[in-house]
Enzyme design. Structure first.
Site, PDB file in Angstrom:
ATOM      1  N   ASP A  39      -9.495  -2.904  -3.861  1.00  0.00           N
ATOM      2  CA  ASP A  39      -8.368  -2.778  -2.897  1.00  0.00           C
ATOM      3  C   ASP A  39      -7.579  -4.274  -2.704  1.00  0.00           C
ATOM      4  OD1 ASP A  39      -6.274  -1.579  -1.165  1.00  0.00           O
ATOM      5  OD2 ASP A  39      -7.787  -0.584   0.097  1.00  0.00           O
TER       6      ASP A  39
HETATM    7  C1  BGC Z   1      -4.723   0.222   1.048  1.00  0.00           C
HETATM    8  C2  BGC Z   1      -4.784   0.976  -0.037  1.00  0.00           C
HETATM    9  C3  BGC Z   1      -3.484   0.750  -0.955  1.00  0.00           C
HETATM   10  C4  BGC Z   1      -3.364  -0.759  -1.400  1.00  0.00           C
HETATM   11  C5  BGC Z   1      -2.022  -0.943  -2.032  1.00  0.00           C
HETATM   12  C6  BGC Z   1      -4.433  -1.224   0.540  1.00  0.00           C
HETATM   13  O1  BGC Z   1      -4.068  -2.137   1.898  1.00  0.00           O
HETATM   14  O2  BGC Z   1      -6.059   0.192   1.602  1.00  0.00           O
HETATM   15  O3  BGC Z   1      -5.149   2.218   0.050  1.00  0.00           O
HETATM   16  O4  BGC Z   1      -3.511   1.607  -2.307  1.00  0.00           O
HETATM   17  O5  BGC Z   1      -3.024  -1.427  -0.216  1.00  0.00           O
HETATM   18  O6  BGC Z   1      -1.010  -0.590  -1.426  1.00  0.00           O
END
Ligand code: BGC
Length: 743
Positions: free
Chosen positions: A289
């Site tokens: 993430d």
């Molecule tokens: C979130 C994810 C997301 C990623 C990309 C993160 O802050 O937890 O769910 O896919 O950002 O945007």
């Protein structure tokens, strides 16, 4: 630079093994492996690290940090994938940099959070899940993929398959709710919808099961917070939807931000290698993430980013999202012998393999089709589907004296509330490239549904989230002049989703005060609740005549809500998550354990509260219809079965009301005694049946020993002989039941 790329392609063609034409998913695995190896052999260490690096563009940023020079990184071959970039021209230009300006010309993958639609926005995932309609949910993901790929994307960071049992946690809106079985079904539907049958079909995209793992178990429902659960809970509750996604062929996984019992997921070899790859046989690649490698320093798990990167890659993380840790330190870690070249090569192979499977090596611009971009976005068909998906997600929670559906010929209506004439909130959080200005408001939907003679009096009443009470009197005046009041209240879109947790779950601002004032007029009030989670609204639920949980319904919100209000659609959705009475009951979910002192109202020393009942406001699986369904004649094919038998469970369901409608017949089981205790009920199956008034159908479920299996005292996944109860009904509380024995 370009020459070398062309030379590789040429080699590939003449060798015969790596033909460039034709469906590359049709390539055998061995052929793809040879193609991957042929590229890997040509790569420098820097180029390999580049393939393991994912950066956001400056187009649409979904996290806290930003790199300004990502375009230079692309040209230098230092990045293998880009996220938050879409639109054919933009994607084509970035892809051109990778393909034409780098030494090897390896194409980029373009990822984005396509969660509940791309341009045409469907209900939030929790709402979609309330339909319990896997075919619809699969089609929603299919349409999302068609629109997203028409704008250059081929990788979505979805589905989110985190089980969530704490509605304070804002991300509950992004998943399928509290239940393991429903969560598995939705995970499969979404993966199959996004990915279709072939990844190199330009209308499909690779899915990403996230956030691995147990992110939804954050303490106190606070985002990013600590998770400390047993191995049993991990395996029984939080992992099954991920396993289902693997079995459905999901191509990528995303690690979660949280730690589990002291080990952050992003550095968790047990999760990422032992379970995911060795136990489940996952073949795709794992991305972190957003900066979650870097965050292992703050977790107190790594002394610096370099060490965090070593922990991540050695645990099984292939791609670093936005953290630039591999980018900055991986080379040094290899030189120091902290990370082996073989580990890096394996990670690079996984990424390259996906690029081959997506057809990008054969045509880096496969997803850059201007015509598709013009013709396949927000089509009439997509919008019609969005309307249907939305009305199928709306749960009828109360309908006193059958006030709903309302007549379209009604003389006058007061439409009241801060969400009634609001457009911005309707598409909810994580609404990707969705344009809220194209959403249909509830007020517009109502105008579109009623007869031209109906007088509509609109009043905002108050704002969503402040303490302005000055407009309440106008709302009360308008309510007094109308036959029926439609009250549209709830949350703003930003109150759920990431970093959007709440400690109080009532109506925000002064909306409860507005509701009380309007209800006090004595006019019948029908409430439409918009929210990203269950809200604690016992007072409202008691006093309103009818209550619809509409979640955030998406682009076609207004029409979908009006379809339900005026009987164009008979509601069929069921809650995918429990509605608590108060925050103090959380976590509250239907498949709890019995305890040694189950609640007895006449015995103080039993498991209960002094100030609130144990039962929820609305239970899991609950949802009314404009008609009524009667369950009868529950039959089991045997009283005793053995481990190789199939038990057939039959029940009759009759439409005893006046409207045709769809019922979701739910089957639960309880294992009465185990080597470890079992929940009081576990969902094991559901069917949707459509019945005309007076019509009766028999529904048959099949149960095998495998459906009764769990992790026994030795953590072996098995069923245990003994007594079981089968429950069948229209929600988790009201069921017919019968016992049987597993020998
Ligand atoms: C979130 C994810 C997301 C990623 C990309 C993160 O802050 O937890 O769910 O896919 O950002 O945007």
């Amino acid at each position: 630079m370009r020459k070398l790329y062309i030379a590789i392609l040429f080699l590939v063609v003449i060798s015969g093994t790596f033909g460039c034409k034709g469906p590359k998913n049709g390539d055998t695995d061995a052929a793809i492996e040879r193609r991957v190896d042929s590229v890997l052999k040509l790569m420098t260490l820097e180029e390999k690290i580049g393939q393991l690096t994912l950066f956001t563009s400056d187009y649409d940023v979904t996290g806290p940090t930003m790199r300004e020079n990502y375009k230079e990184d692309i040209k230098a071959g230092k990045v293998g994938a880009i996220f938050n970039a879409y639109g054919v021209d933009y994607v084509r230009e970035l892809q051109r940099m990778a393909v034409e300006e780098t030494r090897l010309g390896i194409p980029l993958i373009f990822g984005y959070d396509v969660i509940h639609g791309h341009r045409t926005i469907f209900p939030i995932s929790l709402g979609e899940s309330a339909s319990w309609d896997t075919a619809m949910v699969r089609k929603a993901a299919r349409i999302a993929a068609i629109e997203a790929t028409a704008e250059g994307l081929q990788w979505t960071f979805a589905p989110m398959v985190d089980i969530a049992r704490d509605p304070r946690w804002g991300r509950i809106s992004e998943g399928a709710g509290e239940d393991v079985f429903l969560g598995q079904c939705m995970a499969v539907a979404r993966v199959k919808g996004f990915q279709g049958n072939r990844l190199d079909d330009p209308r499909t995209m690779v899915a990403c099961a996230k956030h691995y793992a147990a992110y939804g178990a954050a303490q106190a429902g606070r985002d990013y917070h600590t998770v400390d659960i047993s191995e049993r809970t991990l395996r029984e509750v939080y992992l099954p939807p991920f396993k289902a996604a693997v079995d459905a062929g999901v191509g990528t996984f995303m690690t979660s931000f949280n730690e589990i019992a002291g080990v952050p997921s992003t550095g968790n070899r047990y999760l990422l290698t032992d379970i995911l790859r060795k136990e489940w046989g996952f073949q795709g690649f794992v991305v972190t993430d957003y900066t979650s490698i870097n965050e292992m320093v703050a977790h107190g798990f790594a002394k610096d980013e370099k060490e965090a990167g070593e922990l991540a890659i050695n645990a099984g993380v292939d791609m670093d999202m936005q953290g630039a840790v591999y980018y900055n330190y991986l080379k040094k870690s290899i030189e120091e012998g902290k990370v082996s070249m073989a580990t890096v090569d394996e990670a690079v192979r996984r990424v390259l393999r996906m690029k081959f499977k997506l057809g990008l090596f054969d045509n880096p611009y496969l997803y850059c089709n201007k015509q598709r971009e013009q013709n396949e976005i927000m089509t009439t068909e997509h919008l019609a589907f969005a309307r249907d998906m939305a009305r199928k997600s709306i749960v009828l929670l109360k309908n006193e004296a059958q006030i709903l559906p309302l007549s379209k010929e009604i003389k006058s209506l007061a439409v009241i509330g801060p969400l009634a004439d609001n457009r911005r909130e309707l598409i909810g959080s994580w609404s990707a490239a969705g344009d809220w200005s194209k959403a249909v408001t509830i007020l517009e939907g109502i105008y579109g549904a009623v007869s031209p003679a109906t007088k509509i009096l609109y009043a905002r009443g108050c704002n969503i989230n402040d303490d302005t009470v000055s407009f309440i009197s106008d709302a009360v005046n308008k309510a007094r002049q109308a036959e029926v009041v439609i009250l549209v209240v709830g949350e703003a879109h930003w109150m759920s989703g990431e970093a959007a947790c709440r400690s109080e779950l009532g109506l925000p601002g002064v909306q409860q005060q507005l509701a009380d004032a309007v209800i006090a007029t004595g006019k019948p009030v029908v409430t439409v609740l918009l929210s990203g989670r269950p809200l604690t609204i016992p007072q409202l639920a008691q006093k309103t005549r009818a209550l619809l949980a509409a979640w955030f319904p998406g682009t076609m919100a207004g029409h979908a809500v009006a379809d339900v209000l005026f009987g164009e659609y008979n509601p069929s959705a069921k809650l995918p998550v429990t509605f608590p009475r108060s925050v103090g009951q959380i976590p509250i979910y239907y498949n709890m354990k019995n305890t040694g002192r189950p609640m007895d109202p006449n015995n103080k020393y039993t498991s209960k509260y002094l100030d609130v009942p144990n039962d929820p406001l609305f239970p899991f699986g609950y949802g009314l219809s404009y008609t009524t369904f009667e369950y009868s004649d529950l039959q089991l094919s045997a009283e005793k079965i053995n481990a190789s038998d199939t038990l057939y469970v039959k029940v009759k369901v009759k439409n005893t009301g006046k409207y045709s409608g769809e019922e979701t017949v739910q089957l639960y089981v309880r294992d009465l005694v185990g080597s470890v205790t079992r929940p009081v009920k576990e969902l094991k199956g559901f069917y949707k049946v459509f019945l005309q008034p007076g019509e009766e159908k028999q529904v048959t479920f099949k149960l095998t020993a495998n459906d009764l299996a769990f992790y026994d005292i030795h953590m072996k996944f098995t069923s245990e002989p003994g007594d079981f109860i089968v429950f069948v009904g229209g929600d988790s509380q009201h069921c017919l039941q019968k016992g049987f024995v597993l020998e």
